[in-house]
Design a protein around this motif. Structure first.
Motif, PDB file in Angstrom:
ATOM      1  N   ALA A 261       0.835  -1.364  -0.184  1.00  0.00           N
ATOM      2  CA  ALA A 261      -0.241   0.181   0.241  1.00  0.00           C
ATOM      3  C   ALA A 261       1.091   1.483  -0.072  1.00  0.00           C
ATOM      4  N   ARG A 262       2.163   1.290   0.194  1.00  0.00           N
ATOM      5  CA  ARG A 262       3.080   2.184   0.679  1.00  0.00           C
ATOM      6  C   ARG A 262       3.461   2.388  -0.754  1.00  0.00           C
ATOM      7  N   ASP A 263       3.205   1.607  -1.714  1.00  0.00           N
ATOM      8  CA  ASP A 263       4.014   1.932  -3.315  1.00  0.00           C
ATOM      9  C   ASP A 263       3.495   2.983  -3.955  1.00  0.00           C
ATOM     10  N   SER A 264       4.392   3.906  -4.628  1.00  0.00           N
ATOM     11  CA  SER A 264       3.879   4.736  -5.575  1.00  0.00           C
ATOM     12  C   SER A 264       2.618   4.668  -6.299  1.00  0.00           C
ATOM     13  N   HIS A 265       2.202   3.195  -6.771  1.00  0.00           N
ATOM     14  CA  HIS A 265       0.840   2.556  -7.462  1.00  0.00           C
ATOM     15  C   HIS A 265       0.173   3.264  -6.213  1.00  0.00           C
ATOM     16  N   VAL A 346     -10.453  10.746   1.017  1.00  0.00           N
ATOM     17  CA  VAL A 346      -9.650   9.607   1.453  1.00  0.00           C
ATOM     18  C   VAL A 346      -8.877   9.894  -0.363  1.00  0.00           C
ATOM     19  N   PHE A 347      -7.888   9.181  -0.884  1.00  0.00           N
ATOM     20  CA  PHE A 347      -7.480   9.375  -1.999  1.00  0.00           C
ATOM     21  C   PHE A 347      -6.453   8.208  -2.042  1.00  0.00           C
ATOM     22  N   ARG A 348      -6.301   7.605  -2.804  1.00  0.00           N
ATOM     23  CA  ARG A 348      -5.644   6.798  -3.533  1.00  0.00           C
ATOM     24  C   ARG A 348      -5.695   6.809  -4.864  1.00  0.00           C
ATOM     25  N   ASN A 349      -4.845   5.708  -5.078  1.00  0.00           N
ATOM     26  CA  ASN A 349      -3.910   5.643  -6.627  1.00  0.00           C
ATOM     27  C   ASN A 349      -4.309   4.670  -7.015  1.00  0.00           C
ATOM     28  N   GLU A 350      -5.618   4.565  -7.530  1.00  0.00           N
ATOM     29  CA  GLU A 350      -6.831   3.375  -7.869  1.00  0.00           C
ATOM     30  C   GLU A 350      -7.270   3.869  -9.569  1.00  0.00           C
ATOM     31  N   ALA A 351      -7.074   3.070 -10.771  1.00  0.00           N
ATOM     32  CA  ALA A 351      -7.756   2.712 -11.140  1.00  0.00           C
ATOM     33  C   ALA A 351      -9.251   3.025 -11.474  1.00  0.00           C
ATOM     34  N   VAL A 352      -9.979   3.507 -11.868  1.00  0.00           N
ATOM     35  CA  VAL A 352     -11.409   4.085 -11.975  1.00  0.00           C
ATOM     36  C   VAL A 352     -12.583   3.292 -12.516  1.00  0.00           C
ATOM     37  N   ASP A 353     -13.746   3.147 -11.977  1.00  0.00           N
ATOM     38  CA  ASP A 353     -13.774   1.937 -12.668  1.00  0.00           C
ATOM     39  C   ASP A 353     -15.605   2.490 -12.401  1.00  0.00           C
ATOM     40  N   ARG A 354     -16.691   1.432 -12.622  1.00  0.00           N
ATOM     41  CA  ARG A 354     -17.912   1.545 -11.996  1.00  0.00           C
ATOM     42  C   ARG A 354     -17.802   1.553 -10.039  1.00  0.00           C
ATOM     43  N   THR A 355     -16.575   1.091  -9.854  1.00  0.00           N
ATOM     44  CA  THR A 355     -17.362   1.174  -8.013  1.00  0.00           C
ATOM     45  C   THR A 355     -15.866   1.396  -7.363  1.00  0.00           C
ATOM     46  N   HIS A 356     -14.882   2.177  -8.304  1.00  0.00           N
ATOM     47  CA  HIS A 356     -13.879   2.507  -8.239  1.00  0.00           C
ATOM     48  C   HIS A 356     -13.160   3.775  -7.919  1.00  0.00           C
TER      49      HIS A 356
END
Length: 488
Positions: A261-265, A346-356
Motif C-alpha cells: 500500500a506504500r508503493d507509488s502505484h 481520502v485518496f488512493r492511486n486506483e484505476a477508476v471504474d464503476r465501483t472505484h
C-alpha cells in the motif's frame, strides 16, 4: 427570402400544395422553408397540413457500391480470362468485397471456384445492382422485387420525408411586420411609435421559475450518519488535513515500510513539500523500536526502519491517520474513555471504474476504553448498522496490519435480497497503542466503510462516477428525493 416567397405566392394564389415542390421551384432549402412555415403558422399567417412520404435512400454501403460497382462485379472483373489462384485473388480485393462478391458471383453462376484456380463461367456481366442504386439515388422508381433485394442486402433504407401543404390563415398579410416588444426613448423622439405594432401582453404568463440550491445525495447521507454518531454519543474528529506524513498514515499504525500500500502505484506522494519536519521524536523512536525489534509481547518486523520513508508527505489514504493522531493526543493526558468518528475524503492511486474512484469518502468510528473485547465491537456494530436499517449482520475474519482480530462486515440487503460487504472492523493492536503511551488495559475497537456505497444502495445508482466526480449528472442531484436512511 423564404418567408417573402411564401407570402408573395399566397397573395396571388389560394395555397401551396407541396412545400417540397415549392422549395425546389424557388431554389430554397426545404429545411429553411419548413422553419418559416412553422413560424407563420404560429402567428396565424398561414394554415398548414402535414405531408408525409416514404422514400428509399442509399446506406453507406449502398453509396460505396453506387460509386465503385457491386462486390460481385468487382470480384468478377478481378479474375483474368485465364483464371487466377484463390490466394492471389483475395490479395487483390478488399476483404469485405472478396467475401460478399464471391458469394454473390457464385450465386449468379458467374464464376467457378476451384481449389487451385478461380475462373470465369461467362464472358461478360452487367452490374444491375449498381444501376438500381443509381436509380434510387436519382429518385427514380424501381419495382418492388428490386427494392426487396436491395433492402435484404442492406443497401437501401426507408426515409420518411415530411413537408406541408399551406393556405392563407386568419391573420394573413402580404408582409409580416415585426411586433415591437418595448416602447423606447428613440421611438418617442422620432414619433414613429404611432405606426408601430406592439406585441400583445400576456397577463396570465408565468415568470421564469426560480432556481434554488440542491443538496447532493452524499451530503444527505452524510448528515444522517452524523446524526447517528451523535445520538450514540460520539465526538467528531478534525479531518482538515488532506496532506499527511507517511509516519501518521502508515508507521504509527504498525504498517511495515515494505507494505504494498506504500508503493507509488497505490498512494499519491507529494513533490512539494515532499517531507515533513514536525514529528514527536520520542514517539518516533518508540515506533521505530517496535518495527525493528518488537516489544509488548511482539517480535516486530525485524527490518531496518528508515526515517526518510516515514517523513514522506502524501495524500492520506484513510482517515485512520486522523484516529492515530487523536489517540496519541489522548495518551498525553490522564486517560478518559472516548468515542470518536470522522467522515471525510481520502485518496488512493486506483484505476477508476464503476465501483472505484481515486478520491472518495471514508466513514470511521472508534471507541477507546478499558477492557473492551471483540463482543463489545460486535455489539456497537449491530447498534450502528441497525440505525441504518441493516439489522442482519455477518462477520468474516480478515487481516489488517494494525488490527487484530479483524473482521469484514456483511449486511443483508432486503432490496437486493443478498448479503453485501459494507465495511471492515477490528481491535487496534498493542504494537500501535502502547508506544503512544496509553495504559496497558486500554483497548480500541474501530470500524470503517465508504460513504459512497450506502448512498449508491439507497439511491439505486450502479456507477460511482454518476454519483461523485466531474461526470456527475446534475439532473440527478435536482431530482433525487429527500433521503431517509433505511433499506426497503
Amino acid at each position: 427570402m423564404a418567408e417573402k416567397a411564401v407570402l408573395g405566392f399566397l397573395e396571388k394564389n389560394e395555397g401551396i400544395p407541396d412545400s417540397g415542390q415549392f422549395a425546389a421551384e424557388c431554389g430554397i432549402n426545404h429545411d429553411e422553408l419548413v422553419n418559416v412555415i412553422k413560424s407563420l403558422h404560429g402567428f396565424g399567417f398561414v394554415d398548414s397540413q402535414d405531408i408525409k412520404r416514404e422514400r428509399w435512400v442509399l446506406t453507406d454501403e449502398g453509396r460505396a457500391y453506387a460509386a465503385t460497382g457491386s462486390p460481385e462485379v468487382q470480384f468478377f472483373l478481378a479474375i483474368p480470362t485465364e483464371g487466377i489462384p484463390p490466394e492471389e485473388l483475395q490479395r487483390k480485393l478488399n476483404p469485405s468485397v472478396f467475401r460478399i462478391g464471391r458469394s454473390q458471383a457464385m450465386k449468379n453462376q458467374w464464376v467457378e471456384m476451384g481449389k487451385q484456380r478461380v475462373t470465369r463461367k461467362v464472358l461478360n456481366v452487367e452490374d444491375t445492382v449498381k444501376d438500381l442504386l443509381l436509380r434510387v439515388q436519382d429518385g427514380q422508381a424501381i419495382n418492388p422485387e428490386d427494392i426487396d433485394a436491395l433492402k435484404r442486402r442492406k443497401l437501401i433504407a426507408p426515409q420518411i420525408w415530411k413537408g406541408y401543404s399551406i393556405r392563407k390563415g386568419t391573420n394573413y398579410a402580404p408582409e409580416r411586420k415585426k411586433a415591437a416588444t418595448d416602447l423606447t426613448r428613440d421611438h418617442l423622439q422620432r414619433g414613429d411609435w404611432k405606426e408601430l405594432e406592439f406585441k400583445e401582453y400576456n397577463f396570465s404568463a408565468k415568470g421564469q421559475p426560480t432556481e434554488g440550491g440542491h443538496l447532493h445525495p452524499l451530503l444527505k447521507v452524510r448528515q444522517q450518519l452524523q446524526l447517528i454518531f451523535l445520538q450514540m454519543g460520539f465526538e467528531e474528529m478534525p479531518t482538515n488535513n488532506f496532506v499527511e506524513s507517511s509516519f501518521w498514515n502508515f508507521d504509527a499504525l504498525f504498517q511495515p515500510q515494505q507494505h504494498p500500500a506504500r508503493d507509488s502505484h497505490d498512494t499519491f506522494f507529494l513533490q512539494v513539500p515532499s517531507t515533513t519536519k514536525m514529528l514527536p521524536e520520542d514517539y518516533v523512536e518508540r515506533v521505530k523500536h517496535v518495527h525493528e525489534l518488537g516489544g509488548y509481547e511482539s517480535r516486530g518486523y525485524g527490518y531496518d526502519w528508515k526515517r526518510e520513508e516515514a517523513n514522506k508527505n502524501l495524500l492520506r489514504t484513510h482517515t485512520t491517520a486522523v484516529s492515530t493522531r487523536m489517540l496519541y493526543l489522548l495518551a498525553q493526558k490522564p486517560f478518559a474513555p472516548k468515542k470518536y468518528y470522522s467522515i471525510d475524503r481520502v485518496f488512493r492511486n486506483e484505476a477508476v471504474d464503476r465501483t472505484h474512484l481515486a478520491e472518495f469518502h471514508q466513514i470511521e468510528g472508534l471507541v477507546c476504553d478499558r477492557g473492551l473485547t471483540l463482543g463489545d465491537l460486535k455489539g456497537v456494530l449491530k447498534e450502528f448498522f441497525s440505525r441504518l436499517g441493516m439489522s442482519k449482520l455477518r462477520f468474516k475474519p480478515a487481516y489488517n496490519p494494525y488490527t487484530e482480530p479483524s473482521m469484514e462486515i456483511f449486511g443483508f440487503h432486503e432490496g437486493l435480497n443478498k448479503w453485501v460487504e459494507i465495511g471492515n472492523s477490528g481491535m487496534f493492536r498493542p504494537e500501535m497503542l502502547l508506544p503512544m503511551g496509553l495504559p496497558e488495559d486500554v483497548r480500541v475497537i474501530a470500524w470503517g466503510l465508504s460513504l459512497e456505497r450506502p448512498t449508491m444502495i439507497l439511491y439505486k445508482i450502479d456507477n460511482i462516477r454518476d454519483l461523485f466526480g466531474h461526470k456527475v449528472d446534475l439532473g440527478l442531484i435536482k431530482r433525487n428525493p429527500i433521503c431517509r436512511l433505511g433499506i426497503e
